[in-house]
Design a protein around this motif. Structure first.
Motif, PDB file in Angstrom:
ATOM      1  N   GLY A 297       0.813  -1.208   0.000  1.00 29.28           N
ATOM      2  CA  GLY A 297       0.000   0.000   0.000  1.00 29.28           C
ATOM      3  C   GLY A 297       0.847   1.259   0.000  1.00 29.28           C
ATOM      4  O   GLY A 297       2.036   1.249   0.344  1.00 29.28           O
ATOM      5  N   LYS A 298       0.217   2.366  -0.395  1.00 29.14           N
ATOM      6  CA  LYS A 298       0.968   3.619  -0.519  1.00 29.14           C
ATOM      7  C   LYS A 298       0.017   4.808  -0.426  1.00 29.14           C
ATOM      8  O   LYS A 298      -1.129   4.746  -0.876  1.00 29.14           O
ATOM      9  CB  LYS A 298       1.700   3.649  -1.860  1.00 29.14           C
ATOM     10  CG  LYS A 298       2.511   4.908  -2.136  1.00 29.14           C
ATOM     11  CD  LYS A 298       3.133   4.874  -3.522  1.00 29.14           C
ATOM     12  CE  LYS A 298       4.166   3.783  -3.631  1.00 29.14           C
ATOM     13  NZ  LYS A 298       4.886   3.834  -4.932  1.00 29.14           N
ATOM     14  N   GLN A 308       4.588  15.951  -2.542  1.00 28.73           N
ATOM     15  CA  GLN A 308       5.136  16.470  -1.295  1.00 28.73           C
ATOM     16  C   GLN A 308       5.646  15.360  -0.386  1.00 28.73           C
ATOM     17  O   GLN A 308       6.615  15.534   0.341  1.00 28.73           O
ATOM     18  CB  GLN A 308       4.055  17.268  -0.551  1.00 28.73           C
ATOM     19  CG  GLN A 308       3.485  18.420  -1.345  1.00 28.73           C
ATOM     20  CD  GLN A 308       4.514  19.498  -1.608  1.00 28.73           C
ATOM     21  OE1 GLN A 308       5.162  19.993  -0.688  1.00 28.73           O
ATOM     22  NE2 GLN A 308       4.691  19.855  -2.872  1.00 28.73           N
ATOM     23  N   GLN A 309       4.967  14.212  -0.432  1.00 28.92           N
ATOM     24  CA  GLN A 309       5.334  13.126   0.469  1.00 28.92           C
ATOM     25  C   GLN A 309       4.779  11.813  -0.063  1.00 28.92           C
ATOM     26  O   GLN A 309       3.679  11.769  -0.620  1.00 28.92           O
ATOM     27  CB  GLN A 309       4.781  13.388   1.877  1.00 28.92           C
ATOM     28  CG  GLN A 309       5.268  12.415   2.939  1.00 28.92           C
ATOM     29  CD  GLN A 309       4.733  12.766   4.321  1.00 28.92           C
ATOM     30  OE1 GLN A 309       3.869  13.622   4.464  1.00 28.92           O
ATOM     31  NE2 GLN A 309       5.238  12.098   5.337  1.00 28.92           N
ATOM     32  N   ILE A 310       5.549  10.748   0.103  1.00 26.64           N
ATOM     33  CA  ILE A 310       5.092   9.398  -0.218  1.00 26.64           C
ATOM     34  C   ILE A 310       5.243   8.553   1.039  1.00 26.64           C
ATOM     35  O   ILE A 310       6.323   8.498   1.634  1.00 26.64           O
ATOM     36  CB  ILE A 310       5.898   8.777  -1.372  1.00 26.64           C
ATOM     37  CG1 ILE A 310       5.711   9.595  -2.656  1.00 26.64           C
ATOM     38  CG2 ILE A 310       5.467   7.330  -1.606  1.00 26.64           C
ATOM     39  CD1 ILE A 310       6.546   9.098  -3.818  1.00 26.64           C
ATOM     40  N   ILE A 311       4.152   7.936   1.458  1.00 27.03           N
ATOM     41  CA  ILE A 311       4.157   7.089   2.652  1.00 27.03           C
ATOM     42  C   ILE A 311       3.868   5.666   2.213  1.00 27.03           C
ATOM     43  O   ILE A 311       2.789   5.372   1.684  1.00 27.03           O
ATOM     44  CB  ILE A 311       3.097   7.556   3.670  1.00 27.03           C
ATOM     45  CG1 ILE A 311       3.356   9.012   4.072  1.00 27.03           C
ATOM     46  CG2 ILE A 311       3.078   6.645   4.888  1.00 27.03           C
ATOM     47  CD1 ILE A 311       2.231   9.627   4.878  1.00 27.03           C
ATOM     48  N   ASP A 312       4.812   4.786   2.404  1.00 26.71           N
ATOM     49  CA  ASP A 312       4.647   3.385   2.032  1.00 26.71           C
ATOM     50  C   ASP A 312       4.132   2.579   3.217  1.00 26.71           C
ATOM     51  O   ASP A 312       4.436   2.884   4.378  1.00 26.71           O
ATOM     52  CB  ASP A 312       5.975   2.790   1.564  1.00 26.71           C
ATOM     53  CG  ASP A 312       6.421   3.349   0.228  1.00 26.71           C
ATOM     54  OD1 ASP A 312       7.576   3.813   0.141  1.00 26.71           O
ATOM     55  OD2 ASP A 312       5.622   3.335  -0.723  1.00 26.71           O
ATOM     56  N   GLY A 313       3.343   1.547   2.919  1.00 26.12           N
ATOM     57  CA  GLY A 313       2.947   0.613   3.957  1.00 26.12           C
ATOM     58  C   GLY A 313       4.156  -0.150   4.475  1.00 26.12           C
ATOM     59  O   GLY A 313       5.234  -0.137   3.871  1.00 26.12           O
ATOM     60  N   SER A 314       3.968  -0.831   5.585  1.00 25.56           N
ATOM     61  CA  SER A 314       5.079  -1.534   6.223  1.00 25.56           C
ATOM     62  C   SER A 314       5.361  -2.863   5.532  1.00 25.56           C
ATOM     63  O   SER A 314       4.532  -3.775   5.562  1.00 25.56           O
ATOM     64  CB  SER A 314       4.770  -1.784   7.702  1.00 25.56           C
ATOM     65  OG  SER A 314       5.770  -2.595   8.286  1.00 25.56           O
TER      66      SER A 314
END
Length: 362
Positions: A297-298, A308-314
């Motif tokens: 997921g992302k 501005q920002q990319i947050i990846d799942g664990s």
């Protein structure tokens, strides 16, 4: 009301001491809660139930250390399968009769992962015990059934809309809660090779629900959780799917938020996505976690055309955690012990069924 302040004490130490006290009381309450035994009665141990649900129950007990969780009884029509599962998962009691299973005095909660069409007989039998119930989605095969089940199950309950329990969805919901209301929300639910609805068209005697009610309802329910209740839907049927114009509630005095949902059961992708657009910020969620393409997921935040920002799942967490199954049961067991309302209770599933039924009437 005045600002909440910590108790008085020595200057410079009182805030820290107050915080420690709060944490200690929270930990003490959690420790006391875990001493309450969970004696679970399980029905519906098919391949999916074993792979995801029983595995999640074992994870809570064996990995997270909630040793007072017990699979007490199993209701299974196939004697050979029941015996094999009981041996593998150390289940003490086996039942082939639903009413006998429902009356077992040692059970203090139920988990139900039978097919949707079977709920019409299973849920009323269990509801008579007035014990907490976990039920796999969807909540029946129609809006009328969902309303009925929500009315008869009065004890605390959870519906297994596991997207609500994805860690990546929790983060997405936190982010959009800090933003202004959206001007538009766009969502997609794509699969490949799913012929459920075509099968229904060729065989109207099929008992299980077609694609939207049985599967794509996941996205409808997730949108209601993340964005808000869906007031209405206008549907355009595609050659192999549906394009849906949605209206989300924003209170009586505010105009509804417009949105779109595209559902394709047969295409080249397996993906689930939401795009939340304000006047200058867009937040995208990619959350189809069963296929390797999108896993884990992302979230992508974009402002004025720039990321501005990319947050990846664990990637380090087990799939069963990222897919929400573990937190479904952690929340359910907490409700069994302490009461309360789930983020995914029976009542919250009813409107999702209404919308799904309007998209694909069967």
């Amino acid at each position: 009301m005045g600002q909440l302040r910590p108790p008085s004490g020595r200057r410079g130490t009182r805030v820290a001491a107050w915080g420690v006290g709060l944490r200690r009381r929270s930990c003490d309450r959690r420790a006391k809660e875990l001493t309450v035994k969970i004696s679970l009665g399980y029905i519906g141990a098919g391949e999916w139930g074993v792979k995801k649900h029983i595995a999640a129950i074992e994870y809570v007990r064996d990995v997270l250390g909630d040793t007072n969780v017990e699979l007490t009884a199993l209701c299974e029509r196939d004697p050979a399968r029941a015996k094999a599962l009981a041996k593998k998962y150390h289940i003490k009691k086996l039942y082939h009769d639903l009413d006998e299973f429902a009356r077992d005095p040692d059970i203090n909660c139920f988990s139900v992962t039978v097919t949707p069409s079977s709920l019409v007989s299973v849920l009323p039998a269990l509801a008579r015990r007035n014990l907490p119930i976990f039920c796999e989605k969807p909540l029946g095969t129609s809006y009328a059934e969902a309303e009925r089940f929500a009315a008869i199950v009065e004890a605390c309950n959870v519906v297994g809309f596991n997207r609500r329990f994805y860690p990546i969805v929790t983060r997405f919901k936190e982010i959009i809660a800090s933003l202004p209301p959206p001007v538009f929300v766009d969502a997609s639910f794509f699969r490949h090779g799913r012929t459920d609805s075509l099968d229904h068209a060729s065989d109207p005697t099929r008992r299980e629900p077609p694609f939207v009610i049985g599967t794509a309802i996941h996205m409808i329910n997730l949108l209601e959780y993340a964005i808000g209740p869906i007031r209405d839907v206008d549907v355009t049927e595609l050659e192999t799917g549906w394009f849906c114009r949605l209206q989300y509630e924003r209170g009586r005095s505010a105009r509804p938020v417009p949105g779109a949902l595209t559902i394709l059961p047969c295409c080249g992708k397996h993906t689930e996505s939401i795009e939340y657009h304000t006047a200058d910020v867009s937040v995208g969620l990619l959350c189809s976690l069963y296929g390797d393409l999108d896993y884990p997921g992302k979230i992508v935040l974009t402002k004025q055309g720039r990321e501005q920002q990319i947050i990846d799942g664990s990637i380090d967490s087990p799939r069963i955690v990222n897919e929400g199954f573990v937190d479904e049961y952690r929340e359910f067991f907490s409700l069994v012990r302490s009461g309360g309302t789930s983020r995914s209770d029976f009542r919250s599933a009813v409107n999702s069924m209404r919308i799904a039924e309007k998209i694909e009437k069967w």
